[in-house]
Scaffold this motif. Structure first.
Motif, PDB file in Angstrom:
ATOM      1  N   ARG A 152       0.835  -1.199   0.000  1.00 14.43           N
ATOM      2  CA  ARG A 152       0.000   0.000   0.000  1.00 14.43           C
ATOM      3  C   ARG A 152       0.870   1.249   0.000  1.00 14.43           C
ATOM      4  O   ARG A 152       1.893   1.316   0.683  1.00 14.43           O
ATOM      5  N   ILE A 153       0.476   2.236  -0.776  1.00  8.97           N
ATOM      6  CA  ILE A 153       1.118   3.542  -0.768  1.00  8.97           C
ATOM      7  C   ILE A 153       0.162   4.544  -0.134  1.00  8.97           C
ATOM      8  O   ILE A 153      -1.018   4.251   0.056  1.00  8.97           O
ATOM      9  N   THR A 154       0.665   5.738   0.193  1.00  6.70           N
ATOM     10  CA  THR A 154      -0.189   6.738   0.846  1.00  6.70           C
ATOM     11  C   THR A 154      -1.078   7.413  -0.192  1.00  6.70           C
ATOM     12  O   THR A 154      -0.858   7.310  -1.406  1.00  6.70           O
ATOM     13  N   ARG A 155      -2.081   8.127   0.302  1.00 12.09           N
ATOM     14  CA  ARG A 155      -2.986   8.846  -0.602  1.00 12.09           C
ATOM     15  C   ARG A 155      -2.233   9.892  -1.415  1.00 12.09           C
ATOM     16  O   ARG A 155      -2.486  10.062  -2.611  1.00 12.09           O
ATOM     17  N   ASP A 156      -1.298  10.594  -0.761  1.00 13.74           N
ATOM     18  CA  ASP A 156      -0.536  11.614  -1.479  1.00 13.74           C
ATOM     19  C   ASP A 156       0.320  10.984  -2.574  1.00 13.74           C
ATOM     20  O   ASP A 156       0.446  11.540  -3.683  1.00 13.74           O
ATOM     21  N   GLU A 157       0.921   9.842  -2.269  1.00 16.95           N
ATOM     22  CA  GLU A 157       1.735   9.152  -3.277  1.00 16.95           C
ATOM     23  C   GLU A 157       0.862   8.670  -4.422  1.00 16.95           C
ATOM     24  O   GLU A 157       1.256   8.750  -5.604  1.00 16.95           O
ATOM     25  N   HIS A 158      -0.338   8.203  -4.081  1.00 14.12           N
ATOM     26  CA  HIS A 158      -1.273   7.759  -5.111  1.00 14.12           C
ATOM     27  C   HIS A 158      -1.651   8.919  -6.028  1.00 14.12           C
ATOM     28  O   HIS A 158      -1.676   8.778  -7.263  1.00 14.12           O
ATOM     29  N   HIS A 193       0.724  11.717 -12.897  1.00 16.68           N
ATOM     30  CA  HIS A 193       1.715  11.451 -13.937  1.00 16.68           C
ATOM     31  C   HIS A 193       1.272  10.337 -14.882  1.00 16.68           C
ATOM     32  O   HIS A 193       2.031   9.931 -15.770  1.00 16.68           O
ATOM     33  N   GLY A 194       0.036   9.831 -14.672  1.00 17.59           N
ATOM     34  CA  GLY A 194      -0.473   8.792 -15.552  1.00 17.59           C
ATOM     35  C   GLY A 194       0.174   7.435 -15.362  1.00 17.59           C
ATOM     36  O   GLY A 194       0.175   6.613 -16.281  1.00 17.59           O
ATOM     37  N   LEU A 195       0.717   7.199 -14.164  1.00 17.20           N
ATOM     38  CA  LEU A 195       1.450   5.954 -13.934  1.00 17.20           C
ATOM     39  C   LEU A 195       0.597   4.873 -13.289  1.00 17.20           C
ATOM     40  O   LEU A 195       0.908   3.690 -13.404  1.00 17.20           O
ATOM     41  N   VAL A 196      -0.457   5.264 -12.568  1.00 16.55           N
ATOM     42  CA  VAL A 196      -1.331   4.283 -11.921  1.00 16.55           C
ATOM     43  C   VAL A 196      -2.778   4.661 -12.161  1.00 16.55           C
ATOM     44  O   VAL A 196      -3.091   5.783 -12.570  1.00 16.55           O
ATOM     45  N   GLU A 197      -3.665   3.720 -11.895  1.00 17.23           N
ATOM     46  CA  GLU A 197      -5.090   3.998 -11.949  1.00 17.23           C
ATOM     47  C   GLU A 197      -5.779   3.143 -10.900  1.00 17.23           C
ATOM     48  O   GLU A 197      -5.159   2.317 -10.232  1.00 17.23           O
ATOM     49  N   GLY A 198      -7.062   3.347 -10.737  1.00 18.21           N
ATOM     50  CA  GLY A 198      -7.818   2.628  -9.728  1.00 18.21           C
ATOM     51  C   GLY A 198      -8.118   3.518  -8.536  1.00 18.21           C
ATOM     52  O   GLY A 198      -7.406   4.482  -8.264  1.00 18.21           O
ATOM     53  N   ILE A 251      -1.047  -0.551 -11.900  1.00 15.75           N
ATOM     54  CA  ILE A 251      -0.278   0.169 -12.906  1.00 15.75           C
ATOM     55  C   ILE A 251      -1.204   0.611 -14.036  1.00 15.75           C
ATOM     56  O   ILE A 251      -2.128  -0.107 -14.417  1.00 15.75           O
ATOM     57  N   ALA A 252      -0.982   1.803 -14.547  1.00 17.80           N
ATOM     58  CA  ALA A 252      -1.856   2.371 -15.568  1.00 17.80           C
ATOM     59  C   ALA A 252      -1.902   1.500 -16.813  1.00 17.80           C
ATOM     60  O   ALA A 252      -0.914   0.844 -17.170  1.00 17.80           O
ATOM     61  N   GLY A 253      -3.066   1.506 -17.474  1.00 14.45           N
ATOM     62  CA  GLY A 253      -3.272   0.647 -18.624  1.00 14.45           C
ATOM     63  C   GLY A 253      -2.288   0.864 -19.745  1.00 14.45           C
ATOM     64  O   GLY A 253      -1.829  -0.074 -20.382  1.00 14.45           O
ATOM     65  N   GLY A 254      -1.937   2.135 -20.026  1.00 17.03           N
ATOM     66  CA  GLY A 254      -1.002   2.416 -21.108  1.00 17.03           C
ATOM     67  C   GLY A 254       0.345   1.764 -20.882  1.00 17.03           C
ATOM     68  O   GLY A 254       0.922   1.160 -21.779  1.00 17.03           O
ATOM     69  N   ILE A 255       0.836   1.867 -19.658  1.00 18.83           N
ATOM     70  CA  ILE A 255       2.131   1.249 -19.340  1.00 18.83           C
ATOM     71  C   ILE A 255       2.021  -0.261 -19.425  1.00 18.83           C
ATOM     72  O   ILE A 255       2.900  -0.940 -19.935  1.00 18.83           O
ATOM     73  N   ALA A 256       0.926  -0.808 -18.925  1.00 15.58           N
ATOM     74  CA  ALA A 256       0.754  -2.258 -18.952  1.00 15.58           C
ATOM     75  C   ALA A 256       0.735  -2.777 -20.388  1.00 15.58           C
ATOM     76  O   ALA A 256       1.308  -3.813 -20.691  1.00 15.58           O
ATOM     77  N   ARG A 257       0.068  -2.057 -21.300  1.00 23.76           N
ATOM     78  CA  ARG A 257       0.015  -2.492 -22.697  1.00 23.76           C
ATOM     79  C   ARG A 257       1.399  -2.448 -23.320  1.00 23.76           C
ATOM     80  O   ARG A 257       1.816  -3.378 -24.007  1.00 23.76           O
ATOM     81  N   LEU A 258       2.145  -1.356 -23.077  1.00 20.44           N
ATOM     82  CA  LEU A 258       3.489  -1.252 -23.633  1.00 20.44           C
ATOM     83  C   LEU A 258       4.404  -2.336 -23.094  1.00 20.44           C
ATOM     84  O   LEU A 258       5.307  -2.807 -23.774  1.00 20.44           O
ATOM     85  N   ARG A 306      -3.131  -9.082 -18.156  1.00 21.49           N
ATOM     86  CA  ARG A 306      -3.061  -9.069 -16.694  1.00 21.49           C
ATOM     87  C   ARG A 306      -3.659  -7.790 -16.142  1.00 21.49           C
ATOM     88  O   ARG A 306      -4.315  -7.771 -15.109  1.00 21.49           O
ATOM     89  N   HIS A 307      -3.426  -6.686 -16.850  1.00 19.69           N
ATOM     90  CA  HIS A 307      -3.975  -5.407 -16.401  1.00 19.69           C
ATOM     91  C   HIS A 307      -5.501  -5.462 -16.356  1.00 19.69           C
ATOM     92  O   HIS A 307      -6.119  -5.011 -15.390  1.00 19.69           O
ATOM     93  N   LEU A 308      -6.119  -6.032 -17.426  1.00 23.79           N
ATOM     94  CA  LEU A 308      -7.578  -6.136 -17.456  1.00 23.79           C
ATOM     95  C   LEU A 308      -8.070  -7.011 -16.308  1.00 23.79           C
ATOM     96  O   LEU A 308      -9.087  -6.719 -15.675  1.00 23.79           O
ATOM     97  N   ARG A 309      -7.325  -8.075 -16.024  1.00 22.37           N
ATOM     98  CA  ARG A 309      -7.707  -8.970 -14.920  1.00 22.37           C
ATOM     99  C   ARG A 309      -7.643  -8.225 -13.589  1.00 22.37           C
ATOM    100  O   ARG A 309      -8.503  -8.388 -12.729  1.00 22.37           O
ATOM    101  N   GLU A 310      -6.606  -7.404 -13.380  1.00 25.64           N
ATOM    102  CA  GLU A 310      -6.459  -6.673 -12.117  1.00 25.64           C
ATOM    103  C   GLU A 310      -7.485  -5.551 -11.997  1.00 25.64           C
ATOM    104  O   GLU A 310      -8.008  -5.281 -10.919  1.00 25.64           O
ATOM    105  N   ARG A 311      -7.774  -4.885 -13.134  1.00 26.32           N
ATOM    106  CA  ARG A 311      -8.685  -3.740 -13.097  1.00 26.32           C
ATOM    107  C   ARG A 311     -10.142  -4.173 -12.994  1.00 26.32           C
ATOM    108  O   ARG A 311     -10.956  -3.550 -12.319  1.00 26.32           O
TER     109      ARG A 311
END
Length: 566
Positions: free
Chosen positions: A437-443, A449-454, A461-468, A474-479
């Motif tokens: 777990r990360i903090t709310r501010d870190e989230h 920066h478009g690095l995470v979602e949820g 991890i953000a979908g764009g990064i996961a696709r690249l 796996r991203h779709l499964r996690e999301r």
């Protein structure tokens, strides 16, 4: 301490005209709670009196100082809940100054039990959350003497700088001294010519391992020979290496005593540093690396030696698993947090063993400029391996885990090669990768920066990064899917097989819900979905709350059932 030495110590205390604040006599048994209070009071009083230890002697009359004997046996004594006394006692001490019981037998089978307590340093010793102090012959709580508590916090006693009365230069290992000379010459090239002219005593004085010509604890740790562990006792000068399989079953082990300037390399030789593929076949740049960067492991081990709290009588452990190395040492992490060390990138304000640390800097073993831990992170980052984990959850223990595997090869490589990412962001993304777990501010920062979602705290991890990175599946499964998808699944199930039970709904939906959620969280999600459909009148419970039987509501009852798949 053998029996004659123990009796000599007790007799020296008995010869004093009266009890001092750092030692006390008791005729016989002391209740466990009271004994813990004495540990705190004697440790704090010994610290104030600049003594190494405080003492409680059972079996000695506190008025006449005559040995009257005691039936108390620390090995069999019990505390509350029938717990063994000594572990129970030590678990309630913060910090544990070191408690040792020894039994001496006088003529006529009269037994005296000496409880030796390490002196408080760098702060008060508390028992069960409360600090105690002896004022004259009275034991009282520290909160009644705030000025004494402040005084205890100002104590700065360096165990590593303490000279050992029984040690001489002959107790140091000649090969270790020669190794230290080599290291010193590499670190201090301008003094290399002068170094050849120095005898051992001059060299060790320049290295600040001697104090007024006397051998210190620091000298015995770094350069000590076979007798060093017994000389520094009750402190423990030992590194233990243990090899375990994936089920934590011990396969092999070895113990390493001083001289630590040499034995660190022997520990590293024990570690199986296998070659692993950083990237799988089929990628553009597959490469092979050793599981562990030797500098990273050596830095972690040298830090453990330099910052170990030797007053706590613990050893340094190196536990090797197939995919990681776990190093641990006793003593709190003085900077407070690893993030602070990395962000500030400056030396800590306080060192636990300044004398030892200074010598290790002169030998090039550690870096007091504050960059050691940061360099460990950067090295792992450049290798594409997970960053080191520092577990500071226990107040008097530091545990460092160095991974010897890449958990998610393409994902990690992509993140590590992002030149625009600051190290702090890389650390937080590494936490996300590991499911931490990360903090709310870190989230918020990573999301901006478009690095995470949820939705926090279920960050992925953000979908764009996961696709690249080749992880879209796996991203779709996690999301997971949009809420309407799951509502439609429930309606289709009820339409086809009404009435349906909660177990029927769980069987249909649990595996389709986001993988980042725990089993309990997924069941709660299903409950919320059923509640939403029920409130809208689209499904009706014809059973009980404990055993529901869901059927279609009026608005959906007229729709045809979904035909079974062929």
């Amino acid at each position: 301490m053998n029996d004659p030495e123990l009796i000599a110590l007790i007799d020296r205390l008995r010869a004093e005209p009266r009890e001092a604040e750092w030692f006390e006599f008791k005729g016989d048994h002391v209740a466990p709670e009271r004994l813990g209070q004495y540990v705190s009071g004697l440790a704090n009083s010994a610290g104030r009196a600049s003594r190494d230890h405080g003492y409680l002697v059972l079996g000695v009359d506190d008025d006449s100082h005559e040995v009257v004997g005691t039936s108390f046996d620390p090995a069999t004594a019990k505390a509350k809940g029938n717990q063994s006394l000594v572990p129970w006692l030590c678990a309630k001490l913060e910090p544990n100054p070191g408690v040792e019981f020894r039994i001496a037998t006088y003529s006529g089978d009269r037994r005296a039990v000496l409880m030796s307590v390490g002196a408080a340093t760098n702060g008060p010793v508390r028992f069960d959350g409360t600090g105690y102090i002896r004022i004259g012959s009275d034991l009282t709580t520290l909160d009644k003497h705030r000025e004494i508590e402040a005084e205890l916090w100002s104590l700065k006693r360096d165990w590593s700088a303490k000279p050992c009365d029984s040690a001489t230069l002959g107790d140091l290992d000649p090969d270790a001294i020669a190794k230290a000379r080599e290291q010193f010459a590499l670190r201090n090239t301008k003094q290399a010519e002068s170094l050849r002219q120095w005898d051992d005593e001059t060299f060790l004085s320049k290295l600040k391992l001697l104090k007024h010509g006397r051998v210190t604890n620091a000298a015995l740790l770094l350069l000590g020979g076979e007798a060093a562990p017994s000389i520094v006792s009750p402190a423990v000068a030992r590194i233990s290496w243990v090899l375990r399989d994936a089920t934590k079953r011990d396969l092999d082990y070895a113990h390493f005593d001083p001289p630590f300037v040499v034995t660190v390399d022997r520990v590293l030789e024990r570690i199986r540093n296998l070659t692993v593929r950083v990237l799988p076949s089929g990628t553009l740049f597959p490469r092979e690396l050793s599981q562990y960067d030797p500098w990273v492991v050596r830095e972690a081990l040298h830090n453990a030696i330099a910052h170990q709290d030797y007053r706590l009588h613990g050893k340094i452990n190196v536990v090797e698993y197939p995919d990681r190395i776990v190093l641990s040492n006793v003593g709190s992490f003085l900077p407070g947090s690893v993030e602070r060390v990395i962000e500030d990138d400056v030396p800590p304000e306080v060192y636990r063993n300044p004398f030892l640390a200074s010598a290790m800097v002169s030998l090039g073993l550690i870096d007091t400029r504050g960059g050691g831990i940061r360099r460990m992170y950067v090295t792992q980052q450049q290798r594409g391996f997970p960053l080191p984990d520092f577990d500071l959850s226990e107040p008097n223990r530091v545990v460092v885990t160095v991974d010897g595997r890449v958990r998610d090869e393409r994902y990690t490589r992509l993140l590590m090669e992002r030149a625009d990412l600051e190290l702090f962001d890389v650390i937080q993304l590494d936490h996300v990768q590991k499911g931490l777990r990360i903090t709310r501010d870190e989230h918020r920062r990573l999301k901006a920066h478009g690095l995470v979602e949820g939705r926090y705290p279920n960050t992925i991890i953000a979908g764009g990064i996961a696709r690249l990175a080749g992880h879209a599946g796996r991203h779709l499964r996690e999301r997971g899917f949009r809420k309407q998808y799951y509502l439609d699944m429930i309606l289709a199930l009820v339409r086809e097989a009404e009435p349906v039970s909660r177990q029927d709904v769980d069987d249909a939906l649990l595996s389709a819900l986001p993988g980042r959620l725990s089993h309990a969280q997924r069941r709660k999600k299903i409950q919320n979905l059923l509640g939403e459909l029920s409130r809208a009148g689209r499904i009706v419970n014809r059973g009980s709350r404990g055993s529901p039987k869901w059927t279609l509501g009026r608005s959906d009852a007229g729709q045809a059932k979904v035909p079974p798949s062929s």
